[in-house]
Design an enzyme around this catalytic site. Structure first.
Site, PDB file in Angstrom:
ATOM      1  N   THR A 186       0.852  -1.184   0.000  1.00 43.27           N
ATOM      2  CA  THR A 186       0.000   0.000   0.000  1.00 43.27           C
ATOM      3  C   THR A 186       0.887   1.234   0.000  1.00 43.27           C
ATOM      4  O   THR A 186       2.081   1.170   0.313  1.00 43.27           O
ATOM      5  CB  THR A 186      -0.907   0.028   1.244  1.00 43.27           C
ATOM      6  OG1 THR A 186      -0.082   0.093   2.421  1.00 43.27           O
ATOM      7  CG2 THR A 186      -1.763  -1.228   1.313  1.00 43.27           C
ATOM      8  N   GLU A 331      -5.437  -4.274  -1.827  1.00 36.39           N
ATOM      9  CA  GLU A 331      -5.806  -5.517  -1.139  1.00 36.39           C
ATOM     10  C   GLU A 331      -6.805  -6.364  -1.937  1.00 36.39           C
ATOM     11  O   GLU A 331      -7.104  -7.492  -1.556  1.00 36.39           O
ATOM     12  CB  GLU A 331      -6.402  -5.184   0.230  1.00 36.39           C
ATOM     13  CG  GLU A 331      -5.424  -4.597   1.220  1.00 36.39           C
ATOM     14  CD  GLU A 331      -5.304  -3.085   1.174  1.00 36.39           C
ATOM     15  OE1 GLU A 331      -4.762  -2.482   2.111  1.00 36.39           O
ATOM     16  OE2 GLU A 331      -5.761  -2.486   0.166  1.00 36.39           O
ATOM     17  N   LYS A 441     -16.128  15.933  10.492  1.00 34.61           N
ATOM     18  CA  LYS A 441     -17.148  15.677  11.507  1.00 34.61           C
ATOM     19  C   LYS A 441     -17.499  17.000  12.189  1.00 34.61           C
ATOM     20  O   LYS A 441     -16.791  17.475  13.065  1.00 34.61           O
ATOM     21  CB  LYS A 441     -16.649  14.646  12.522  1.00 34.61           C
ATOM     22  CG  LYS A 441     -16.250  13.313  11.871  1.00 34.61           C
ATOM     23  CD  LYS A 441     -15.661  12.345  12.877  1.00 34.61           C
ATOM     24  CE  LYS A 441     -15.244  11.049  12.196  1.00 34.61           C
ATOM     25  NZ  LYS A 441     -14.082  11.226  11.291  1.00 34.61           N
ATOM     26  N   TRP A 446     -21.684  14.361   9.535  1.00 36.85           N
ATOM     27  CA  TRP A 446     -20.597  14.114   8.588  1.00 36.85           C
ATOM     28  C   TRP A 446     -20.739  15.010   7.361  1.00 36.85           C
ATOM     29  O   TRP A 446     -21.822  15.167   6.800  1.00 36.85           O
ATOM     30  CB  TRP A 446     -20.610  12.652   8.121  1.00 36.85           C
ATOM     31  CG  TRP A 446     -20.098  11.687   9.148  1.00 36.85           C
ATOM     32  CD1 TRP A 446     -19.529  11.973  10.345  1.00 36.85           C
ATOM     33  CD2 TRP A 446     -20.129  10.257   9.052  1.00 36.85           C
ATOM     34  NE1 TRP A 446     -19.195  10.823  11.007  1.00 36.85           N
ATOM     35  CE2 TRP A 446     -19.540   9.748  10.233  1.00 36.85           C
ATOM     36  CE3 TRP A 446     -20.567   9.366   8.081  1.00 36.85           C
ATOM     37  CZ2 TRP A 446     -19.402   8.395  10.466  1.00 36.85           C
ATOM     38  CZ3 TRP A 446     -20.427   8.018   8.311  1.00 36.85           C
ATOM     39  CH2 TRP A 446     -19.848   7.538   9.496  1.00 36.85           C
TER      40      TRP A 446
END
Length: 543
Positions: A186, A331, A441, A446
């Site tokens: 990654t 992944e 937030k 959100w």
């Protein structure tokens, strides 16, 4: 239980090479060399060289399971390594050429690479970590002048010298589909990069998944331009998919600038091009100012991060280019979803079709999805309920390399936690709202940085926009918009952008502040690097 009476046919990468050689020996693989010249040869030529490469690797002492690094641009030699290393039973470890030196050294050491193949033009980047890496016994250079001086701590060889001396009769050592064949780390936006170790079986099945008509749908009629780097999740599996169906391939080498890409697409009549949004954003502005005939493209594949809806509309309405939004992760090998319109969308007006295409789309066959809340409870697919996306399937990793059981990215019941916050519609179209770490937030609610960025980049004077959360004494966090104006923007003010957004989002979503900069920092795979932006804000540079 009664077992099926089927052949035990091993799904190994050498089978793809054999199929390409038998069925499509005349099809071509082209590479734009550093000099600007175009190298080309056939799949038959490619196959013979991959077999020679197997002998080169065994001659260097590579054993099944050994990790072999590649440090290269997208080119024909790198594609040979994609097949030759797994065919020799080893693991193709693609090294990210844009990592910070300490991260590059970390993954070489963590992977325990035994041999590294290096593109000559990238030699200075690798030499920066020469005194930090250990265990690499051989470095093999290609596209490098004979006698080039290096400070690398192992034996130095030249690729073509080894290839010309090698026999082209090689017995594949990839005898078991469960053997590891590829290793990708990654990009390491938080902490050290983590390794995803792919098996022959997983990559073979991923190849079949990518070639589904409901996915990328490659055929032997296609000419594929992988702009996505070969170090980025195996170039999204495109080299394997192209060989599997006989698509011709055009590798861009180091020529990733918008003008060079536009020229390649036009001259080579590319039908499928794949890259991240920042690449296609630059190409759009190039084509807007210098028109070319790119009517050959049937699918402009975009992944890595969300493509702004306005850019999708611009490509389709102004350039008549079909945009194919996709989503995946390292992944996941990496393909997870595509956003192809369904038959039920055929009669929608154009603006609604572009709304659909801006979503990340439906799971392709072989991938399962669910969304959950903080308590791990599964949430409904109703287009509005947001939750963390989790996935599973035959080409999704079940753990990280040399980290078995030492992380919380996997659930107890066998799902991978993506870290993406999404909604999924009743008909299965997934929309990424944000990464969990990038959500703003504010007052317990959100705010999606992704949505704000897409809206801001719809403004004709905005080239790029990234939104980060900044601390607020009352609301906990508020959005800061970091904006790159277009070259011909003239005066661009916060008030103009605020007025532009006011009719499109709730008032409490509006950014509290704007910062204008020359360029938004990018990660090693071309995504906006919000980590760097947060640091710059903390140091008082964005105000």
């Amino acid at each position: 239980m009664l077992a099926g009476l089927m052949m035990d046919y091993q799904l190994t990468i050498d089978r793809i090479a054999e199929h390409a050689n038998r069925m499509f020996p005349h099809k071509k693989i082209k590479t734009k060399l550093p000099s600007g010249e175009m190298h080309e040869y056939t799949y038959a030529d490619f196959y013979g060289r991959v077999k020679r490469l197997g002998n080169v690797l065994t001659g260097l002492g590579v054993q099944p399971g050994d990790r072999v690094g590649t440090f290269a641009w997208n080119n024909y030699q790198h594609m040979e390594l994609y097949f030759g290393i797994p065919g020799a039973g080893a693991v193709c470890h693609t090294l990210n050429i844009r990592l910070f030196p300490e991260q590059l050294a970390y993954i070489i050491n963590h992977a325990e690479d035994k041999v590294i193949f290096v593109d000559g033009s990238l030699l200075p980047l690798l030499q920066r970590v020469a005194d930090q890496i250990s265990g690499v016994e051989h470095f093999v250079l290609f596209n490098a002048p004979a006698g080039v001086e290096t400070n690398l701590p192992g034996a130095i060889h030249h690729y073509e010298d080894l290839m010309s001396a090698a026999d082209d009769d090689f017995a594949w050592r990839s005898t078991d589909e469960k053997m590891a064949m590829g290793l990708c780390y990654t990009s390491g936006t938080t902490g050290n990069p983590k390794g995803a170790l792919y098996s022959h079986r997983s990559m073979y099945l991923h190849t079949m998944g990518a070639c589904q008509g409901a996915a990328l749908g490659l055929t032997e009629r296609d000419i594929v331009l992988p702009v996505v780097p070969q170090f980025h999740a195996m170039a999204w599996g495109l080299p394997y998919a192209a060989a599997f169906v006989g698509s011709e391939v055009v590798m861009p080498g180091p020529h990733l600038q918008p003008t060079a890409l536009a020229q390649m697409i036009e001259e080579e009549r590319v039908t499928v091009a794949a890259g991240v949004p920042t690449i296609w954003n630059g190409l759009y502005h190039e084509l807007k100012n210098h028109r070319r005939d790119i009517s050959c493209i049937r699918a402009l594949v975009v992944g890595g991060s969300a493509m702004p809806r306005a850019l999708i509309e611009a490509y389709e309405s102004q350039l008549n280019v079909n945009v194919l939004h996709a989503w995946g992760m390292t992944e996941m090998s990496p393909l997870g979803t595509v956003s192809r319109l369904l038959s039920t969308h055929a009669d929608l007006p154009d603006h609604r079709k572009w709304d659909m295409k801006a979503k990340q789309g439906y799971a392709i066959g072989g991938v399962e999805m669910r969304i959950v809340n903080d308590a791990g409870e599964e949430l409904p697919w109703d287009s509005t309920t947001m939750g963390e996306l989790q996935v599973r399937g035959p080409w999704v990793v079940k753990d990280y390399f040399k980290m078995e059981g030492g992380n919380d990215n996997f659930t107890a019941d066998g799902w991978f936690r993506t870290g993406d916050v999404v909604t999924i519609s009743e008909d299965g179209f997934m929309t990424i709202t944000d990464r969990t770490k990038d959500l703003v937030k504010s007052g317990g609610e959100w705010i999606s940085s992704v949505e704000l960025e897409g809206l801001l980049m719809a403004h004709p004077k905005v080239l790029e926009a990234a939104v980060i959360a900044i601390p607020h004494p009352q609301w906990q966090e508020r959005p800061l918009a970091v904006v790159v104006p277009t070259k011909d923007a003239g005066e661009l003010t916060p008030a103009e952008l605020q007025s532009f957004l006011e009719t499109q989002v709730a008032r409490w979503w509006l950014p509290d502040a704007y910062a204008f900069i020359a360029e938004i920092p990018k990660t090693s795979v071309g995504k906006f690097d919000k980590k760097v932006l947060r640091q710059r804000y903390a140091e008082g540079e964005l105000s």
